[in-house]
Scaffold this active site. Structure first.
Site, mmCIF file in Angstrom:
data_model
loop_
_atom_site.group_PDB
_atom_site.id
_atom_site.type_symbol
_atom_site.label_atom_id
_atom_site.label_comp_id
_atom_site.label_asym_id
_atom_site.label_seq_id
_atom_site.Cartn_x
_atom_site.Cartn_y
_atom_site.Cartn_z
ATOM 1 N N ARG A 238 0.858 -1.184 0.000
ATOM 2 C CA ARG A 238 0.000 0.000 0.000
ATOM 3 C C ARG A 238 0.897 1.238 0.000
ATOM 4 O O ARG A 238 1.925 1.283 0.690
ATOM 5 C CB ARG A 238 -0.876 0.040 1.254
ATOM 6 C CG ARG A 238 -2.018 -0.966 1.267
ATOM 7 C CD ARG A 238 -3.095 -0.642 0.217
ATOM 8 N NE ARG A 238 -4.219 -1.565 0.282
ATOM 9 C CZ ARG A 238 -4.318 -2.690 -0.421
ATOM 10 N NH1 ARG A 238 -3.369 -3.046 -1.261
ATOM 11 N NH2 ARG A 238 -5.395 -3.459 -0.310
ATOM 12 N N GLU A 267 -4.495 7.116 -4.823
ATOM 13 C CA GLU A 267 -4.669 6.511 -6.156
ATOM 14 C C GLU A 267 -6.002 6.930 -6.752
ATOM 15 O O GLU A 267 -6.963 7.098 -6.004
ATOM 16 C CB GLU A 267 -4.604 4.983 -6.044
ATOM 17 C CG GLU A 267 -3.252 4.507 -5.548
ATOM 18 C CD GLU A 267 -3.189 2.998 -5.317
ATOM 19 O OE1 GLU A 267 -4.201 2.310 -5.504
ATOM 20 O OE2 GLU A 267 -2.105 2.518 -4.944
ATOM 21 N N HIS A 286 -1.538 -0.318 -9.543
ATOM 22 C CA HIS A 286 -2.116 -1.220 -8.529
ATOM 23 C C HIS A 286 -2.717 -2.478 -9.176
ATOM 24 O O HIS A 286 -3.923 -2.722 -9.089
ATOM 25 C CB HIS A 286 -3.180 -0.473 -7.706
ATOM 26 C CG HIS A 286 -3.467 -1.116 -6.377
ATOM 27 N ND1 HIS A 286 -3.863 -0.418 -5.268
ATOM 28 C CD2 HIS A 286 -3.411 -2.414 -5.979
ATOM 29 C CE1 HIS A 286 -4.055 -1.250 -4.254
ATOM 30 N NE2 HIS A 286 -3.783 -2.483 -4.663
#
Ligand code: DGY
Length: 333
Positions: A238, A267, A286
Site C-alpha cells: 500500500r 490513487e 495497482h
C-alpha cells in the site's frame, strides 16, 4: 423479503448466482469508475451486505448510514479502506480474499523487481521512441538480480511466496516482520533481522506489509538514508507505507538506485506525479492481483463471504475474527 446486497463496481454476472438466489442484488454499473459517494451512502442505507473494492472508503460515515448492514466483503486481501473497529462495534462482519491472490501478487512483485533492476520498461520505451541507433556495451545496463540480497518487509503469505521466487534466483533472503516466521526460515532459508539491518544490507527492499497505524510512512527519510545507494525499493503493498516526499528526495539525491511501485499514497496518480519524472521509477496502476483467473476467484470468494453471512454461516475469510467468536456458529444472530 430478500435482503439487499450492493456491489460497488461492475463484476461479471456469472459469479453472482449464489447471491442472486438469496438476495436482491444492486450493482454500480461501471467497471472503470468508482461508485460516487452519495450513491454509496444511499445504497448502504438499505443494504445488509456490501461487496466493496479497495477504492471504496467504508468509513464510519458509511457504516452509520447503514443500519441493516451485516457484512462488508472487500474484493481484496487488504482492508485498510474499511473502518474495522467501528464495524466490529456494530456487529458487522468484515471479510477479505486471502490465499486466492497470493501467487499472482507474488508474481507481479517479482516482475516489478525484475523490471526495475533490468530497466525493462525504460528499455521498451527506448525502442518505441526510436532512440535505438547503435548497440553499445553499457546501453541500458541494469543491476543483477541473481545472488543478490532481497529484504522483505512483511513476511505474510505474499512475502513468503515472493521469497520462494527469490530462491530460484539464488538470492540471499532477509526479512523483517512483526513476529518471526519459522516456516519461512526453515523452508526458504530466510533470515530474520531488524528493520535497520535489512535496510542496510538489502539490494532489493521489498515492501509487502499491510498498512496499519504502525506501518504508516514506515519508509521515511531515515529509512531511505539507511539503504545502499545501489538499492532498489519495491512496493506492492500500500502506498501509505511510504513517505512519498522522502522517496522523491532519495531518488533525486541518488540515495537509492531506483524504485518499482505498484501502489501510491493516493490513487489513481496522474502522469504529472513527481515520482514519474524519474526514469529509474517503474510505476504500475495497482495491478498486483490483476490476472483474469485470480480476479474471478476473488469475486467468487467475495460472493461466498456475503452469502455465508446472510445464510447464518461463518464466512470463508473474516477480518474481525472476534466477531465470529462472539456470534458463534450462528453468524446471523
Ligand atoms: C489487495 O488484494 O489488497 C490488492 O491490493 C487489491 O488487488
Amino acid at each position: 423479503m430478500k435482503p439487499y446486497v450492493y456491489i460497488t463496481r461492475k463484476v461479471p454476472e456469472s459469479v453472482l448466482q449464489p447471491l442472486q438466489e438469496i438476495a436482491e442484488v444492486g450493482m454500480w454499473p461501471h467497471e472503470d469508475q468508482p461508485v460516487p459517494r452519495d450513491v454509496l451512502l444511499k445504497e448502504a442505507a438499505r443494504a445488509e451486505g456490501l461487496f466493496t473494492m479497495v477504492s471504496d472508503q467504508i468509513d464510519a460515515e458509511v457504516l452509520n448510514a447503514a443500519p441493516k448492514l451485516k457484512v462488508v466483503a472487500n474484493m481484496a486481501v487488504g482492508y485498510d479502506n474499511i473502518a474495522v473497529a467501528e464495524a466490529t462495534e456494530k456487529d458487522i462482519m468484515v471479510c477479505n480474499t486471502p490465499d486466492v491472490l497470493t501467487d499472482t501478487t507474488a508474481d507481479l512483485t517479482f516482475a516489478l523487481l525484475m523490471a526495475s533492476a533490468r530497466r525493462v520498461v525504460e528499455a521498451s520505451g527506448y525502442i518505441r521512441d526510436n532512440r535505438w541507433i547503435n548497440w553499445s556495451p553499457l546501453l541500458l545496463a541494469g543491476h543483477d538480480i541473481h545472488h543478490k540480497t532481497i529484504g522483505i518487509v512483511g513476511m505474510g503469505r505474499i512475502g513468503q511466496a515472493t521469497a520462494k521466487r527469490a530462491t530460484g534466483f539464488d538470492m540471499k533472503i532477509l526479512y523483517h516482520n512483526r513476529s518471526r516466521n519459522e516456516k519461512a526460515e526453515q523452508e526458504l532459508g530466510a533470515t530474520y533481522c531488524s528493520l535497520d539491518e535489512l535496510l542496510e544490507q538489502a539490494d532489493f527492499v521489498v515492501c509487502l506489509a499491510p498498512l496499519t497505524s504502525e506501518t504508516k510512512a514506515l519508509f521515511s527519510t531515515e529509512a531511505f538514508k539507511e539503504m545502499k545507494s545501489s538499492a532498489i525499493f519495491i512496493n506492492a503493498s500500500r502506498g501509505g507505507l511510504v513517505d512519498e516526499d522522502a522517496l522523491y528526495d532519495a531518488l533525486k539525491d541518488g540515495e537509492i538506485a531506483g524504485a518499482g511501485l505498484d501502489v501510491f499514497a493516493s490513487e489513481p496518480i496522474k502522469a504529472d506525479h513527481p515520482l514519474l519524472q524519474f526514469e529509474n521509477v517503474t510505476a504500475l496502476p495497482h495491478i498486483g492481483s490483476a490476472s483474469l483467473e485470480t480476479r474471478m476467484k476473488m469475486a467468487e470468494m467475495t460472493v461466498t463471504n456475503i452469502a455465508n453471512v446472510l445464510n447464518g454461516h461463518a464466512p470463508v475469510a473474516v477480518v474481525n475474527e472476534d466477531l465470529v467468536e462472539k456470534k458463534g456458529s450462528n453468524a446471523s444472530s
